[in-house]
Design a protein around this motif. Structure first.
Motif, PDB file in Angstrom:
ATOM      1  N   ASP A 147      70.081  59.018   0.453  1.00 24.73           N
ATOM      2  CA  ASP A 147      70.899  58.768   1.643  1.00 24.73           C
ATOM      3  C   ASP A 147      72.313  59.313   1.458  1.00 24.73           C
ATOM      4  O   ASP A 147      72.884  59.926   2.364  1.00 24.73           O
ATOM      5  N   GLU A 205      72.199  63.213   1.621  1.00 25.55           N
ATOM      6  CA  GLU A 205      72.134  63.768   2.970  1.00 25.55           C
ATOM      7  C   GLU A 205      73.498  63.670   3.657  1.00 25.55           C
ATOM      8  O   GLU A 205      73.923  64.594   4.362  1.00 25.55           O
ATOM      9  N   ARG A 206      74.190  62.565   3.443  1.00 27.09           N
ATOM     10  CA  ARG A 206      75.539  62.437   4.017  1.00 27.09           C
ATOM     11  C   ARG A 206      76.508  63.415   3.355  1.00 27.09           C
ATOM     12  O   ARG A 206      77.407  63.949   4.011  1.00 27.09           O
TER      13      ARG A 206
END
Length: 299
Positions: free
Chosen positions: A75, A78-79
């Motif tokens: 997560d 991806e950020r």
């Protein structure tokens, strides 16, 4: 193009001390920019593999090392990709699998524009790789050993396909007659991969394999699946990061660095390995922005 000296495997290169230190400091500047970006976006990361080892054992770079690795959970990764595209600035660029032309790795890299760090593979792929920092996503692994092995095998398969797609003469493990056979086989595989696959499909298939255990993996057990899959770690080993000095800067490392480094390198990880076991990335072309240099000459 730099003249290089190698010993043993083709990935071992002897640098002039001043050249290596200049390279390390360029990479450190990239890491500082990444650290600033992650702090601004609340993205959690940690120094990974040999960089974490260097922080703990040397308080900075392993003396012969020529790259920096960081890791983060999927997560955050991806950020980070989105944040890097938006906020890295003109001085740096991010390589993204399946998006950046000529880019073979199935993990991200941040490099400094106007520099060059070319290997045989990047030259054959016509990929303008600068001096870089590697960024690895960590994904959950399956609890079942058979399913986990299949997950890792698929990730390794797609990573190999990606390198074979982009370059016909990837690094092989042997020399002599066997090495010649391996290189010839890679050249044939390169042509087959170019006929069967596209970079977008390769990257998508790798991500699907890496993320296959999402929602069904070991509770809190993660691994970096890229080239080749790293060993899995309990989430408590990785996070929350501890802080360790790296080249005079306080930076995050895996939470339980002892367990992490023993898993990677064994219980003797604090011992200095013999010269023949020291490895690096062996660039064929190294340029700090003022023209390619001989890596054995002082800058």
């Amino acid at each position: 193009m730099s003249a290089i000296r190698r010993s043993g495997k083709a990935s071992i290169m002897t640098y002039d001390d001043e050249v290596l230190r200049a390279l390390q400091l360029e990479e450190l500047a990239i890491l500082k920019r990444i650290d600033e970006l992650c702090a601004a976006r609340d993205i959690v990361y940690f120094l990974d593999s040999g960089t974490a080892l260097g922080a703990v054992r040397h308080g900075g770079f392993i003396p012969w090392d020529d790259d920096i690795d960081i890791g983060m959970l999927r997560d955050d990764y991806e950020r980070f990709l989105q944040a890097a595209k938006e906020d890295l600035g003109d001085e740096y660029e991010i390589g993204i699998p399946g998006v950046t032309p000529g880019y073979a790795p199935l993990f991200a890299k941040v490099w400094k524009r106007g520099t060059k760090f070319y290997t045989q593979e990047t030259i054959e792929a016509s990929f303008d790789q600068g001096i870089f920092v590697d960024v690895f996503p960590y994904d959950p692994v399956f609890p079942d050993g058979k399913a986990r092995k299949k997950q890792f095998s698929r990730c390794t398969f797609w990573q190999r396909v990606s390198y074979l797609y982009h370059a016909k003469s990837v690094q092989v493990p042997h020399g002599g007659l066997l090495g010649s056979f391996e290189r010839a086989a890679c050249a044939v595989a390169h042509r087959i991969c170019r006929m069967l696959f596209e970079p977008e499909r390769i990257a998508r298939s790798f991500d699907e394999s890496a993320r296959a255990a999402e929602g069904g993996g070991v509770a809190g057990c993660y691994a970096a699946m890229s080239y080749p899959p790293d060993p899995p770690f309990a989430i408590e080993t990785l996070l929350p990061p501890a802080i360790c000095e790296f080249e005079g800067i306080a930076l995050p490392i895996p939470h339980d660095s002892k367990t992490y480094l023993e898993t990677w390198y064994g219980p003797t990880y604090r011992e200095i390995p013999p010269v023949e076991l020291r490895t690096n990335h062996a660039p064929l072309v190294l340029d700090f922005g003022s023209g390619a240099i001989d890596a054995h000459a002082s800058v």
